[in-house]
Motif scaffolding. Sequence first.
Motif, PDB file in Angstrom:
ATOM      1  N   LEU A 116       6.105  -1.057   9.154  1.00 24.73           N
ATOM      2  CA  LEU A 116       6.178   0.312   8.659  1.00 24.73           C
ATOM      3  C   LEU A 116       5.470   0.460   7.320  1.00 24.73           C
ATOM      4  O   LEU A 116       4.894   1.510   7.025  1.00 24.73           O
ATOM      5  CB  LEU A 116       7.642   0.754   8.533  1.00 24.73           C
ATOM      6  N   ARG A 124       2.823   8.193  11.479  1.00 26.97           N
ATOM      7  CA  ARG A 124       4.179   8.706  11.630  1.00 26.97           C
ATOM      8  C   ARG A 124       4.849   7.916  12.741  1.00 26.97           C
ATOM      9  O   ARG A 124       4.527   8.080  13.928  1.00 26.97           O
ATOM     10  CB  ARG A 124       4.132  10.200  11.967  1.00 26.97           C
ATOM     11  N   CYS A 125       5.749   7.015  12.368  1.00 25.46           N
ATOM     12  CA  CYS A 125       6.348   6.076  13.325  1.00 25.46           C
ATOM     13  C   CYS A 125       7.794   6.429  13.637  1.00 25.46           C
ATOM     14  O   CYS A 125       8.521   6.979  12.801  1.00 25.46           O
ATOM     15  CB  CYS A 125       6.314   4.653  12.771  1.00 25.46           C
ATOM     16  N   PHE A 140      15.693  -0.471   6.286  1.00 30.72           N
ATOM     17  CA  PHE A 140      14.346   0.051   6.034  1.00 30.72           C
ATOM     18  C   PHE A 140      13.902  -0.221   4.599  1.00 30.72           C
ATOM     19  O   PHE A 140      12.763  -0.644   4.356  1.00 30.72           O
ATOM     20  CB  PHE A 140      14.313   1.555   6.322  1.00 30.72           C
ATOM     21  N   GLY A 145      10.136   0.209   4.045  1.00 30.79           N
ATOM     22  CA  GLY A 145       9.975   1.312   4.975  1.00 30.79           C
ATOM     23  C   GLY A 145      10.693   2.564   4.497  1.00 30.79           C
ATOM     24  O   GLY A 145      11.504   2.527   3.565  1.00 30.79           O
ATOM     25  N   ASP A 146      10.397   3.677   5.141  1.00 32.65           N
ATOM     26  CA  ASP A 146      11.020   4.952   4.830  1.00 32.65           C
ATOM     27  C   ASP A 146      12.373   5.032   5.516  1.00 32.65           C
ATOM     28  O   ASP A 146      12.462   4.944   6.749  1.00 32.65           O
ATOM     29  CB  ASP A 146      10.104   6.088   5.305  1.00 32.65           C
ATOM     30  N   THR A 149      12.877   7.254   8.574  1.00 33.27           N
ATOM     31  CA  THR A 149      12.147   7.003   9.822  1.00 33.27           C
ATOM     32  C   THR A 149      13.017   7.364  11.028  1.00 33.27           C
ATOM     33  O   THR A 149      14.163   6.922  11.121  1.00 33.27           O
ATOM     34  CB  THR A 149      11.741   5.522   9.915  1.00 33.27           C
TER      35      THR A 149
END
Length: 269
Positions: A116, A124-125, A140, A145-146, A149
């Motif tokens: 990510l 955009r995952c 995350f 990571g965001d 998500t």
Amino acid sequence: MVAPIGPSLTEVDTRSAMLGILMLDTQFPRLPGDVGNAGSFTSCAVRHRVVRGASPAAVVRGDDAALLEPFVEAGLALVAEGARALGTSCGFLARWQRELQAALPVPVWSSSLLVLADEARGQRCGVITIEAASLTPRHFEAVGGDAATPVEGITPGSALHRTLLEDLPVLDAADAEAQVLAAGTRLLRRHPELQALVLECTNLPPYAPALRRATGLPVFDVVSMLQGRMARMAGMKGMEGTERIAGAAGTAGMEGSARPAATVERGNR
């Protein structure tokens, strides 16, 4: 970028790079494409080591740092046997990425969630996980990571969910593929803007080709991430800076994974 991932490349012998995999203590079958199946790795040498007593439920649903010690011990044993980087057989170990990396002298790639912030950066995952209720913002955040998500889980109580979390000896591969495709459908129904999918669970890569065909989207998984990073490591001999390994580009999946067609009895641990 998240925690440093290990020593500089001048300290890593990339000429004979072997990947070590820290395995949960399980009995469920490991299909081709699963991180626990040695045949899944076609571009690098791999060695698996079981962390005795590390059950899927304890790692997925637990949050006790005490579980790390046996993983560190197993990791050090793999390094002593020649491993130049380490992966794991549970994406929920992302929660402990920084701690594992701090304790081990080679790059540690704990989870496919690492993509990510690296291989899938800018896309955009959405994430498909074995248990959505247990995947928290801390997982995350630990890998850069965001936390927002989008996530979709395998249906609780389904055959696949029970096999993996209760560690049952039989896996219905056709039903497992159907569960993964259904999760992908639900995720895209809620978030049609997604540009790529990430399979958190290390047991789901066998179904990545089917998911890719069904959705038309790139699918990232742990096996393709690990192989991509090992290839990148080998190609970067003599370069400085481990963060460049952490950001190594991986492939989006394993197109050659065999399509499951039958119930499989217990296999490799």
